[in-house]
Design a protein around this motif. Structure first.
Motif, PDB file in Angstrom:
ATOM      1  N   ASP A   1       8.585  13.957  -2.114  1.00 12.10           N
ATOM      2  CA  ASP A   1       7.877  12.685  -2.250  1.00 12.10           C
ATOM      3  C   ASP A   1       8.623  11.765  -3.208  1.00 12.10           C
ATOM      4  OD1 ASP A   1       5.962  13.671  -0.567  1.00 12.10           O
ATOM      5  OD2 ASP A   1       4.582  14.265  -2.157  1.00 12.10           O
ATOM      6  N   GLY A   2       9.219  12.339  -4.265  1.00 13.64           N
ATOM      7  CA  GLY A   2       9.965  11.522  -5.205  1.00 13.64           C
ATOM      8  C   GLY A   2      11.176  10.870  -4.570  1.00 13.64           C
ATOM      9  N   ALA A   3      11.916  11.616  -3.740  1.00 14.03           N
ATOM     10  CA  ALA A   3      13.090  11.050  -3.076  1.00 14.03           C
ATOM     11  C   ALA A   3      12.695   9.918  -2.137  1.00 14.03           C
ATOM     12  CB  ALA A   3      13.831  12.152  -2.311  1.00 14.03           C
ATOM     13  N   ALA A   4      11.571  10.078  -1.427  1.00 13.60           N
ATOM     14  CA  ALA A   4      11.111   9.012  -0.532  1.00 13.60           C
ATOM     15  C   ALA A   4      10.760   7.753  -1.324  1.00 13.60           C
ATOM     16  CB  ALA A   4       9.910   9.494   0.283  1.00 13.60           C
ATOM     17  N   ALA A   5      10.102   7.918  -2.476  1.00 17.48           N
ATOM     18  CA  ALA A   5       9.749   6.764  -3.301  1.00 17.48           C
ATOM     19  C   ALA A   5      11.000   6.072  -3.841  1.00 17.48           C
ATOM     20  CB  ALA A   5       8.837   7.201  -4.450  1.00 17.48           C
ATOM     21  N   VAL A   6      12.011   6.848  -4.240  1.00 17.56           N
ATOM     22  CA  VAL A   6      13.249   6.260  -4.763  1.00 17.56           C
ATOM     23  C   VAL A   6      13.966   5.466  -3.681  1.00 17.56           C
ATOM     24  CG1 VAL A   6      15.534   6.798  -5.685  1.00 17.56           C
ATOM     25  CG2 VAL A   6      13.535   7.979  -6.563  1.00 17.56           C
ATOM     26  N   LEU A   7      14.034   6.001  -2.461  1.00 20.33           N
ATOM     27  CA  LEU A   7      14.716   5.284  -1.373  1.00 20.33           C
ATOM     28  C   LEU A   7      14.013   3.975  -1.057  1.00 20.33           C
ATOM     29  CD1 LEU A   7      15.627   8.238   1.023  1.00 20.33           C
ATOM     30  CD2 LEU A   7      17.181   6.876  -0.368  1.00 20.33           C
ATOM     31  N   GLY A   8      12.664   3.976  -1.085  1.00 15.04           N
ATOM     32  CA  GLY A   8      11.942   2.730  -0.844  1.00 15.04           C
ATOM     33  C   GLY A   8      12.219   1.695  -1.919  1.00 15.04           C
ATOM     34  N   ALA A   9      12.236   2.121  -3.190  1.00 15.30           N
ATOM     35  CA  ALA A   9      12.508   1.179  -4.279  1.00 15.30           C
ATOM     36  C   ALA A   9      13.950   0.673  -4.235  1.00 15.30           C
ATOM     37  CB  ALA A   9      12.217   1.849  -5.620  1.00 15.30           C
ATOM     38  N   LEU A  10      14.895   1.542  -3.868  1.00 13.75           N
ATOM     39  CA  LEU A  10      16.295   1.124  -3.780  1.00 13.75           C
ATOM     40  C   LEU A  10      16.503   0.077  -2.691  1.00 13.75           C
ATOM     41  CD1 LEU A  10      18.300   4.434  -4.262  1.00 13.75           C
ATOM     42  CD2 LEU A  10      18.378   2.425  -5.712  1.00 13.75           C
ATOM     43  N   ALA A  11      15.737   0.179  -1.606  1.00 17.08           N
ATOM     44  CA  ALA A  11      15.887  -0.798  -0.530  1.00 17.08           C
ATOM     45  C   ALA A  11      15.623  -2.210  -1.048  1.00 17.08           C
ATOM     46  CB  ALA A  11      14.933  -0.461   0.626  1.00 17.08           C
ATOM     47  N   LEU A  12      14.628  -2.377  -1.921  1.00 17.42           N
ATOM     48  CA  LEU A  12      14.353  -3.694  -2.498  1.00 17.42           C
ATOM     49  C   LEU A  12      15.355  -4.034  -3.596  1.00 17.42           C
ATOM     50  CD1 LEU A  12      10.467  -3.912  -2.722  1.00 17.42           C
ATOM     51  CD2 LEU A  12      11.987  -5.201  -1.260  1.00 17.42           C
ATOM     52  N   PHE A  13      15.728  -3.051  -4.404  1.00 17.67           N
ATOM     53  CA  PHE A  13      16.690  -3.290  -5.476  1.00 17.67           C
ATOM     54  C   PHE A  13      18.001  -3.833  -4.916  1.00 17.67           C
ATOM     55  CE2 PHE A  13      20.049  -1.895  -8.408  1.00 17.67           C
ATOM     56  CZ  PHE A  13      19.547  -2.313  -9.635  1.00 17.67           C
ATOM     57  N   GLU A  14      18.411  -3.322  -3.748  1.00 14.66           N
ATOM     58  CA  GLU A  14      19.691  -3.716  -3.173  1.00 14.66           C
ATOM     59  C   GLU A  14      19.651  -5.071  -2.486  1.00 14.66           C
ATOM     60  OE1 GLU A  14      20.443  -0.131  -0.867  1.00 14.66           O
ATOM     61  OE2 GLU A  14      22.098   0.331  -2.216  1.00 14.66           O
ATOM     62  N   LEU A  15      18.489  -5.725  -2.457  1.00 17.68           N
ATOM     63  CA  LEU A  15      18.468  -7.100  -1.983  1.00 17.68           C
ATOM     64  C   LEU A  15      19.203  -8.021  -2.966  1.00 17.68           C
ATOM     65  CD1 LEU A  15      14.811  -7.471  -0.696  1.00 17.68           C
ATOM     66  CD2 LEU A  15      16.849  -6.953   0.614  1.00 17.68           C
ATOM     67  N   ASP A  16      19.249  -7.645  -4.229  1.00 24.07           N
ATOM     68  CA  ASP A  16      19.898  -8.466  -5.253  1.00 24.07           C
ATOM     69  C   ASP A  16      21.285  -7.962  -5.623  1.00 24.07           C
ATOM     70  OD1 ASP A  16      17.746 -10.262  -5.603  1.00 24.07           O
ATOM     71  OD2 ASP A  16      16.688  -8.761  -6.784  1.00 24.07           O
ATOM     72  N   ARG A  17      21.532  -6.668  -5.529  1.00 27.39           N
ATOM     73  CA  ARG A  17      22.850  -6.127  -5.893  1.00 27.39           C
ATOM     74  C   ARG A  17      23.046  -4.785  -5.202  1.00 27.39           C
ATOM     75  NH1 ARG A  17      22.365  -4.329 -12.164  1.00 27.39           N
ATOM     76  NH2 ARG A  17      20.802  -5.928 -12.398  1.00 27.39           N
ATOM     77  N   PRO A  18      24.298  -4.421  -4.919  1.00 29.01           N
ATOM     78  CA  PRO A  18      24.542  -3.105  -4.306  1.00 29.01           C
ATOM     79  C   PRO A  18      24.330  -1.991  -5.324  1.00 29.01           C
ATOM     80  CG  PRO A  18      26.617  -4.201  -4.767  1.00 29.01           C
ATOM     81  CD  PRO A  18      25.535  -5.204  -5.080  1.00 29.01           C
ATOM     82  N   ALA A  19      23.949  -0.832  -4.835  1.00 30.98           N
ATOM     83  CA  ALA A  19      23.729   0.335  -5.700  1.00 30.98           C
ATOM     84  C   ALA A  19      24.490   1.517  -5.110  1.00 30.98           C
ATOM     85  CB  ALA A  19      22.249   0.640  -5.832  1.00 30.98           C
ATOM     86  N   THR A  20      25.825   1.459  -5.248  1.00 31.43           N
ATOM     87  CA  THR A  20      26.666   2.508  -4.672  1.00 31.43           C
ATOM     88  C   THR A  20      26.527   3.817  -5.435  1.00 31.43           C
ATOM     89  OG1 THR A  20      28.234   0.797  -3.994  1.00 31.43           O
ATOM     90  CG2 THR A  20      29.019   3.088  -3.995  1.00 31.43           C
TER      91      THR A  20
END
Length: 330
Positions: free
Chosen positions: A31-50
């Motif tokens: 569940d934690g990994a799913a929550a992180v992927l969802g938050a990263l999708a929005l975070f990467e609208l402003d900057r890449p997160a390689t």
């Protein structure tokens, strides 16, 4: 005597700030990994997160498991929040136990600055039963037996893709496709840039869906290997008649068991829902085993980054919320 209001209470202010930075409250690494992927999708609208870092804020096992679960998605490192090296790190997710005071959590993640995607809060009660002895490794399964896991991953990626696309459409409809009078051109250009990055992220998710579909088709088309012939079982020894035993005493009378308490009533949402009310709807749906729980859980982390400190959501998402959560709104 002067009573202190909530605004004067540092602990209450810290709890509110931590709630605004929380990307999910979970009880397992999956569940934690799913929550992180969802938050990263929005975070990467402003900057890449390689390169992503998972920072342990006094949690331990689940934090490491989340890092291992995400290792297949992108380059990920793990370390303690106080000593985690930040050179070359684009984004940081902090993992903290629910028992740690909010002021302590905020103090330990302050060093991450704008690279902080959010805080993943782990419920210690839900993970208390996780420390069980490891079972012996099972033999490799036939590829067709892996189809259920591939289908689950395929559904998760497709759900994130659909949610991200609908969020992006809502932003584009709110700002419009062209510069209009009264709109700052720089602000419009920034919105367009975020929309283009979101479109690129959707393309990546679509490619991931295609890869999973190809793996699923390959697994289902693979021929089944011949099952080994079991060795004949040894002959059973002749039964020995049991010795006469005294009659057992009568069983004790069972004590009357009180009926379980009735389940709590579902949350009632009237008017424009807040982020906290949507989270309560998701928890209630999981408790009832409702089929819409999985879909709702995808949207809550995406909406969290747009919520204000009191949980109010922008009007631009009203139509999207009505479509997704409409069955629970009044």
């Amino acid at each position: 005597m002067r009573w202190r209001s909530q605004k004067d209470d540092p602990a209450a202010r810290a709890e509110k700030e931590l709630e605004a930075r929380t990307i999910g409250r979970v009880g397992s690494a999956r569940d934690g990994a799913a929550a992180v992927l969802g938050a990263l999708a929005l975070f990467e609208l402003d900057r890449p997160a390689t390169r992503l870092a998972i920072a342990d804020v006094g949690e331990g096992a689940v934090a490491e498991d989340v890092q291992r679960a995400l290792a297949g998605e992108r380059e990920t490192i793990f370390g303690q929040a106080a000593t985690l090296p930040l050179d070359g790190v684009d984004a940081v997710v902090a993992v903290a136990p629910a028992s740690l005071p909010a002021q302590d959590v905020l103090g330990r993640v302050e060093r991450f600055g704008d690279a902080l995607v959010g805080v993943l809060v782990v419920d210690s009660e839900a993970t208390a039963t996780a420390a069980t002895p490891a079972a012996a490794p099972a033999p490799p399964a036939h590829p067709a037996a892996q189809s259920g896991e591939l289908e689950r991953k395929l559904a998760e990626v497709a759900a994130r893709e659909s949610a991200l696309r609908r969020m992006m459409d809502a932003v584009q409809k709110h700002h419009g496709g062209a510069v209009v009078a009264g709109v700052d051109p720089e602000e419009h250009a920034a919105v367009q840039l975020r929309a283009e990055r979101a479109e690129a992220r959707v393309g990546e998710l679509e490619a991931r869906v295609g890869q999973l579909e190809a793996r699923l088709a390959e697994a289902l088309s693979a021929p089944a290997s011949a099952a080994p012939i079991p060795a004949p079982a040894p002959a059973a020894p002749a039964p020995v008649p049991p010795a006469a035993a005294p009659a057992p005493p009568p069983p004790p009378q069972p004590r009357p068991v009180a009926p379980p308490p009735p389940p709590p009533p579902p949350p009632v949402v009237r008017g424009r829902p807040t982020l906290g009310q949507l989270e309560a709807l998701v928890e209630d749906a999981y408790r009832r085993g409702a089929p819409e729980a999985e879909e709702w859980a995808v949207y809550v982390p995406l909406l969290r980054d747009h919520a204000s400190a009191d949980g109010t959501l922008p009007e631009q998402f009203d139509a999207l919320i009505a479509q997704v959560f409409g069955s629970a709104l009044r």
